[in-house]
Design a protein around this motif. Structure first.
Motif, mmCIF file in Angstrom:
data_model
loop_
_atom_site.group_PDB
_atom_site.id
_atom_site.type_symbol
_atom_site.label_atom_id
_atom_site.label_comp_id
_atom_site.label_asym_id
_atom_site.label_seq_id
_atom_site.Cartn_x
_atom_site.Cartn_y
_atom_site.Cartn_z
ATOM 1 N N UNK A 94 0.821 -1.210 0.000
ATOM 2 C CA UNK A 94 0.000 0.000 0.000
ATOM 3 C C UNK A 94 0.853 1.257 0.000
ATOM 4 N N UNK A 95 1.918 1.244 0.799
ATOM 5 C CA UNK A 95 2.800 2.413 0.883
ATOM 6 C C UNK A 95 3.443 2.672 -0.481
ATOM 7 N N UNK A 98 1.029 3.902 -3.084
ATOM 8 C CA UNK A 98 0.595 5.281 -2.842
ATOM 9 C C UNK A 98 1.731 6.261 -3.098
ATOM 10 N N UNK A 99 2.961 5.838 -2.824
ATOM 11 C CA UNK A 99 4.133 6.710 -2.991
ATOM 12 C C UNK A 99 5.182 6.000 -3.840
ATOM 13 N N UNK B 28 -6.023 5.172 -4.684
ATOM 14 C CA UNK B 28 -5.620 3.769 -4.531
ATOM 15 C C UNK B 28 -6.823 2.937 -4.112
ATOM 16 N N UNK B 71 -1.365 2.639 2.383
ATOM 17 C CA UNK B 71 -1.567 3.757 1.453
ATOM 18 C C UNK B 71 -2.136 4.978 2.182
ATOM 19 N N UNK B 73 -1.824 5.727 5.276
ATOM 20 C CA UNK B 73 -0.810 6.300 6.167
ATOM 21 C C UNK B 73 0.080 7.286 5.422
ATOM 22 N N UNK B 74 0.126 7.165 4.099
ATOM 23 C CA UNK B 74 0.905 8.100 3.280
ATOM 24 C C UNK B 74 0.102 9.359 2.961
ATOM 25 N N UNK B 75 -1.123 9.448 3.469
ATOM 26 C CA UNK B 75 -1.928 10.636 3.218
ATOM 27 C C UNK B 75 -2.504 10.684 1.822
ATOM 28 N N UNK B 76 -2.604 9.527 1.181
ATOM 29 C CA UNK B 76 -3.192 9.442 -0.159
ATOM 30 C C UNK B 76 -4.611 8.888 0.008
#
Ligand SMILES: Cc1ncc(C[n+]2csc(CCOP(=O)(O)OP(=O)(O)O)c2C)c(N)n1
Ligand code: SF4
Ligand SMILES: [Mg+2]
Lengths: 277, 366
Positions: A94-95, A98-99, B28, B71, B73-76
């Motif tokens: 997910x991280x 997203x990034x 996402x 996702x 947690x990344x502010x998205x």
């Protein structure tokens, strides 16, 4: 068997190495909570050196797991997130999705990654998530007091296998590096050990590679580290190192099982020679 | 948004969720197939890549919800969706999101349960949604759409609230709301925050790599574990304060309550069916009204209590008796409350509700 003369030889600086201890800005100065002789500290140092030398700490995001290394984020000067037990590779997916510019890594124990989180780990690897996973194989559940792990050796006594693990009742140890190497999405899979200077040097090179394949967009980077848990093995740190060399390495052979930077996909799964120390 | 998007399109509630999510800024999606919500991932597998986002079909709902944790947690703006047993598998991650102040959006198009149940409509996950659902003390903001248009509109509110409170938000629909096909105006609600404004709400906590905040910036950490003595107590007090602040977000709709002797309290698709029954009975001169909570947590208790004097209430829901407990708590004896349950999985029409409403009216006259 590690002889003293080997160790002394190995201690001589290699080209490009300096024996003076330098402060690595990726690790902070907080004393760790790990037991004396535990290898988590060495593993942390290796991860931090890879991040520092590659110059990527500023865009790194650590996904911590549940086990003795839950608090790994207390020692790294990088952004961090706690994942539920076993889910670090899903959280890291997910991280990273997203990034896409972040450098994402998980740090997981053998219970976390090879038992409760096996599905999340294999599928993240199979999707070729651009993440790096550090897998600490210490053949026990350290944090909960030494119960059987999926990597526990046959015959090994733990608090839940007091007669020793038996092949017929509990099955044999899971060899994750070999399994990972079978998956198309894995760009690098290696198994190293932290019992000797020679092996630590090899682990340092593997660690760097496991991050480089992420940075190059090649896929999932995986490093398994055979690590000591003197506390739950009921051994002193020197004897724990000896156990890695004498009992673990024969069951968990060291080596690079896949390296997409040098290997054609058709050769995947063939163990290559261990990174030389 | 171009002009053609402002025209009404004939789509399912599930597709409206997908359009609403993308228009609200969702970038996402992580999910695992389950009926009756499959149109959500199917639509987003096309819409998200077209809009520079990521779509991942996960290996399970456990994985999907944990991907969402990462996702968000990344502010998205990120989401997942599921139903029934899939929502049960997400409770671990939802509890971690609540404990770590992470704004995940979860859509639950409820199906019949318990267990594998069936794929018909149900409101049987009410307790699970509004009382927390996962382990430990936590609450989700819960929004209950009743129409396809509301599926679209409430996605804007879902992301805005999730980011405002850094808390999980559940959009609680059901098989009817998700499957019904009706005209939807694809236009952000007037009060909707722009996606950039939603993302700006995350600037103080989102994970991005410390370099994103300038050289020498302190690293950030999002976690839910607090082992030091007293630390978890402090954490839970902070969460309580947050849940108290959320009370400002109560939303509801009331119809014909002014002259009503009996007010039906219902949410989602059952509220819609009850409205048809009430309309018919009002044409015959019966003094009936409808109170429809749009936020199920926070529950619009004060608004309901304000209606109590001289009135009686009938709770109608598609389960074996769940929201009725919140209505009883809200009214706290200020008015009589009766209950009619539709069994999960059944497809009913307004005819099925007129008789129970008439019965409740008669009870009042006795
Ligand atoms: C869902 C869930 N089940 C069980 C636990 C309890 N638990 C905490 S750590 C741990 C084992 C960790 O072992 P390992 O991954 O091998 O890490 P080590 O402590 O050995 O480094 C368990 C079972 C938990 N935190 N969450
Ligand atoms: S219990 Fe074992 S793994 Fe955990 S800190 Fe102690 S030595 Fe290390
Ligand atoms: Mg372990």
């Amino acid at each position: 068997m590690i002889r003293v003369s080997d160790s002394a030889d190995a201690l001589r600086p290699q080209p490009g190495e300096c024996l003076a201890f330098d402060v690595n800005p990726v690790l902070n100065e907080r004393p760790t909570h790990y037991c004396p002789g535990c290898h988590h500290g060495i593993a942390h140092r290796l991860v931090s050196e890879a991040l520092h030398e590659l110059g990527v700490a500023r865009r790194a995001i650590l996904v911590a797991s549940v086990g003795c290394a839950t608090f790994t984020y207390d020692y790294f000067n990088v952004d961090g997130l706690e994942a539920p037990h076993g889910r670090a590779c899903a959280v890291a997916t997910g991280v990273r999705r997203a990034r896409p510019d972040a450098v994402v890594f998980t740090y997981q124990g053998d219970g976390d990654m090879a038992a409760i989180g096996l599905a999340e780990s294999l599928h993240a690897a199979n999707r070729g998530e651009k993440i790096t996973t550090i897998f600490i194989n210490n053949t026990v559940y350290g944090m909960t007091g030494g119960q059987m792990a999926p990597t526990t050796l046959v015959g090994q006594k733990t608090t839940t296998t007091c007669q020793g693990r038996s092949l017929s009742n509990e099955g044999g140890p899971v060899r994750l590096a070999e399994i990972m190497a079978q998956l198309d999405g894995v760009a690098y899979a290696a198994r190293c050990a932290l019992d000797s200077v020679k092996h630590v040097r090899a682990a340092k090179r593997a660690m760097r590679k496991a991050f480089e394949v992420q940075l190059d967009g090649l896929g999932f980077g995986f490093v398994e580290l055979l690590s000591g848990c003197p506390t739950n093995w009921h051994l002193d740190p020197v004897a724990a190192n000896r156990r890695i060399a004498e009992a673990m390495i024969p069951v968990f052979p060291l080596g690079v099982f896949k390296d997409a930077t040098t290997t054609a996909p058709a050769d995947a799964g063939q163990a290559k020679e261990a990174p030389r120390g | 948004m171009n002009a053609s998007q402002k025209e009404r399109v004939l789509i399912k509630g599930n597709e409206a969720v997908a359009f609403g999510a993308v228009d609200a800024g969702c970038r996402c999606y992580f999910g695992y197939p389950i009926t009756p919500q499959n149109e959500i991932p199917e639509a987003l597998s096309v819409l998200l890549p077209e809009n520079g986002g990521a779509f991942v079909q996960a290996e399970s709902e456990v994985a999907a919800s944990n991907m969402l944790l990462g996702a968000a947690a990344c502010g998205i703006p990120a989401m997942t969706s599921s139903s029934g047993c899939g929502i049960s598998l997400m409770q671990e991650a939802i509890s971690y999101m609540a404990g770590s102040h992470v704004p995940g959006v979860i859509v639950n198009m409820q199906r019949g349960g318990p267990g594998l149940g069936d794929i018909g409509p149900s409101q049987g996950d009410y307790f699970q949604a509004v009382k927390g659902g996962g382990h430990g003390d936590h609450r989700n903001l819960v929004l209950a759409p009743a129409t396809a248009q509301e599926c679209y509109d409430l996605m804007f509110r879902a992301f805005a609230l999730a980011f405002k409170y850094a808390n999980p938000v559940m959009v609680l629909g059901d098989a009817i709301v998700g499957q019904i096909k009706e005209p939807v105006r694809r236009e952000p609600p007037k009060d909707a925050l722009r996606p950039e404004a939603v993302m700006a709400l995350a600037k103080d906590w989102r994970l991005e790599g410390y370099g994103g905040r300038g050289e020498g910036a302190a690293p950030r950490l999002l976690k839910s574990v607090y082992l030091a003595e007293g630390a978890l107590a402090g954490r839970n007090r902070l969460l309580m304060e947050k849940y108290a602040a959320m009370r400002a977000e109560c939303a509801f709709e009331q119809t014909d309550t002014n002259d009503a002797e009996l007010i039906v309290v219902a949410f989602g698709s059952i509220a819609r069916i009850a409205r048809s029954a009430i309309r018919r009975l009002r044409a015959d001169g019966r003094k009936l009204g409808l109170f429809r909570p749009v936020t199920l947590y926070p529950f619009p208790a004060e608004a309901l209590r304000a209606l109590a004097p001289g009135r009686r209430f009938l709770v109608m829901e598609q389960n074996t008796g769940q929201m009725v407990e919140d209505v009883l708590l809200a009214l706290n004896g200020a008015a009589a409350v009766s209950w009619h349950g539709v069994m999960p999985g059944l497809f009913i029409g307004a005819d099925d509700l007129t008789e129970p409403i008439l019965r409740a009216l008669k009870e009042k006259k006795q």
